[in-house]
Scaffold this active site. Structure first.
Site, short mmCIF file in Angstrom:
data_model
loop_
_atom_site.label_atom_id
_atom_site.label_comp_id
_atom_site.label_asym_id
_atom_site.label_seq_id
_atom_site.Cartn_x
_atom_site.Cartn_y
_atom_site.Cartn_z
N SER A 143 9.07 -4.55 -15.23
CA SER A 143 10.21 -3.65 -15.24
C SER A 143 9.89 -2.24 -16.12
O SER A 143 8.95 -1.69 -15.59
CB SER A 143 11.35 -4.18 -16.03
OG SER A 143 12.69 -3.55 -16.04
N ASP A 198 16.85 -4.71 -5.28
CA ASP A 198 16.78 -4.49 -6.85
C ASP A 198 17.86 -3.39 -7.09
O ASP A 198 17.30 -2.14 -6.88
CB ASP A 198 15.62 -4.25 -7.25
CG ASP A 198 15.35 -4.18 -8.93
OD1 ASP A 198 16.46 -4.17 -9.28
OD2 ASP A 198 14.19 -4.30 -9.20
N HIS A 203 16.12 -7.99 -9.62
CA HIS A 203 15.35 -7.60 -10.35
C HIS A 203 14.77 -8.62 -11.36
O HIS A 203 15.77 -9.19 -12.18
CB HIS A 203 16.16 -6.52 -11.36
CG HIS A 203 15.55 -5.79 -12.24
ND1 HIS A 203 14.37 -4.75 -11.95
CD2 HIS A 203 15.32 -5.81 -13.91
CE1 HIS A 203 13.93 -4.18 -13.25
NE2 HIS A 203 14.51 -4.79 -14.11
#
Length: 411
Positions: free
Chosen positions: A220, A346, A375
């Protein structure tokens, strides 16, 4: 008849016999209920196999890199079967932290100093019991970068360490300033664009083990930071390669997606409160530079970044910060092999914002794009407690780099 038609006949016949033996059904004594259940089950299975379970899209301009991945990291060419009852992106994203297990990891903590007088907390998993690499000086090392408010305690980090442990590797987790329990010594935290702390950590780890093969994996925001570092340094890095998971490629698109009403309710507001919580403990230090009452009133990530992050790192506007933080702008300059896994569903990194055409212009970059996964989700199996698709990509790619990397480093 084609084999698949015969397979479906066998499947439906066996399922029908099983249900008849196990379930007493009937709308008013008939077999209508059973027929509906069976029909729905077969229809859902057909839909899942035809529309949900798919091979990922592998985007790479370098045929040598592609062949390397196909041979040593075959998971990126195999069909990904998302958990059949929670394949939708938002559901996968929400459930993963609650469903996946948390492997036990015993860390050794180290605090290192920065040039501006601050400190960074590193959590080491030395793997001194490694039978594959008993010599600590040459034991392969993986630097792990967690997400926006993540630390070494995140389940996805623990799973990466567990995978590395089985291969005999050492891991070190880079915790961003002020979020792993250590004190802020200066009024500065972190952001996706500023790579100074990451450069300090990479130099430090490499100086301790200069003979050890060294690579990094970012998740991320950690992936965004790592990409921005690689775009800045090109080939001038001690890292052999990098793995990136669920990075937000274009911050403007990510923020716009997260501000849609449902996404704000499910993710944006919660993450904003997490950011506020991470700095509230350091309020006395940060009040020297910021109106903390105003920062604490933020209800979106954009508002938080406007009042806090962009100001802290000297950007004239939030747009300047978001432009600098977007890895898509630096992808052409990446100078070492990088594998990037994203799901096109996502909401943190919308599929249309993934820089497919830019990636094709850099022989060092390979994108793996799944149709589902959310995600940092990538759940698979009926009850996805342990290994996810992301974990398997991580394990195979890291092993491929450390044990067969010479086959791609001459690209």
């Amino acid at each position: 008849r084609p084999p698949c038609a015969m397979d479906w006949q066998v499947l439906t016949r066996e399922l029908s016999l099983y249900l008849e033996s196990q379930v007493r059904v009937g709308f008013f004594g008939s077999g209508v209920g059973l027929s509906l259940v069976l029909g729905f089950g077969v229809a859902y299975a057909c839909y899942y196999l035809n529309s949900i379970a798919k091979k990922p899209q592998l985007v790479a301009s370098n045929d040598r890199f592609c062949r390397f991945l196909e041979e040593y990291c075959p998971v990126v060419t195999e069909t990904y079967y998302p958990t059949i009852w929670c394949w939708e992106g938002r559901v996968q994203t929400l459930l993963r932290p609650f469903i996946t297990s948390r492997p036990q990891v015993r860390y050794r903590n180290e605090l290192i100093k920065t040039a501006d007088g601050g400190q960074i907390s590193l959590d080491w998993f030395d793997n001194n019991d490694s039978s594959y690499y008993p010599d600590a000086s040459t034991r392969p090392t993986v630097l792990l970068l967690p997400g926006l408010t993540g630390t070494s305690k995140e389940s996805y980090i623990l799973h990466m360490i567990h995978q590395s442990e089985t291969l005999g590797y050492r891991c070190v987790v880079f915790n961003n300033r002020g979020i792993a329990g250590e004190e802020l010594l200066t009024p500065r935290t972190y952001c996706a664009a500023n790579t100074e702390d990451l450069e300090t950590v990479i130099h430090h780890v490499h100086s301790l083990h200069p003979s050890a093969p060294f690579m990094a994996a970012g998740v991320s925001m950690g992936g965004m930071l790592l990409l921005n570092y690689l775009g800045k340094t090109g080939r001038d890095t001690p890292l052999m390669a990098a793995a990136i998971f669920s990075a937000g490629w274009n911050v403007f698109e990510s923020i716009e997606s997260l501000e849609k009403p449902l996404n704000w309710l499910l993710f944006n507001y919660y993450l904003t409160t997490c950011l506020q919580s991470s700095i509230s403990r350091h309020r006395q230090m940060l009040e020297k530079l910021f109106d903390m009452d105003l920062v604490m009133k933020a209800r979106t990530i954009r508002e938080f970044d406007k009042q806090f992050t962009s100001v802290m790192f000297g950007y004239r506007s939030i747009d300047d910060y978001y432009e600098d933080a977007s890895p898509c702008r630096k992808l052409k300059s990446v100078g070492i092999p990088v594998l990037c896994l994203n799901s096109v569903d996502d909401v943190f990194s919308p599929g249309h914002a993934i820089p497919v055409e830019t990636a094709k212009q850099n022989a060092n970059v390979a994108l793996v794009l799944t149709s589902c996964g959310g995600h940092i989700g990538f759940l698979e199996g009926i009850w996805p407690r342990k290994c996810t698709y992301m974990d398997r990509v991580f394990k195979q790619f890291v092993q491929a780099v450390f044990e067969h990397g010479n086959k791609i480093f001459s690209m």
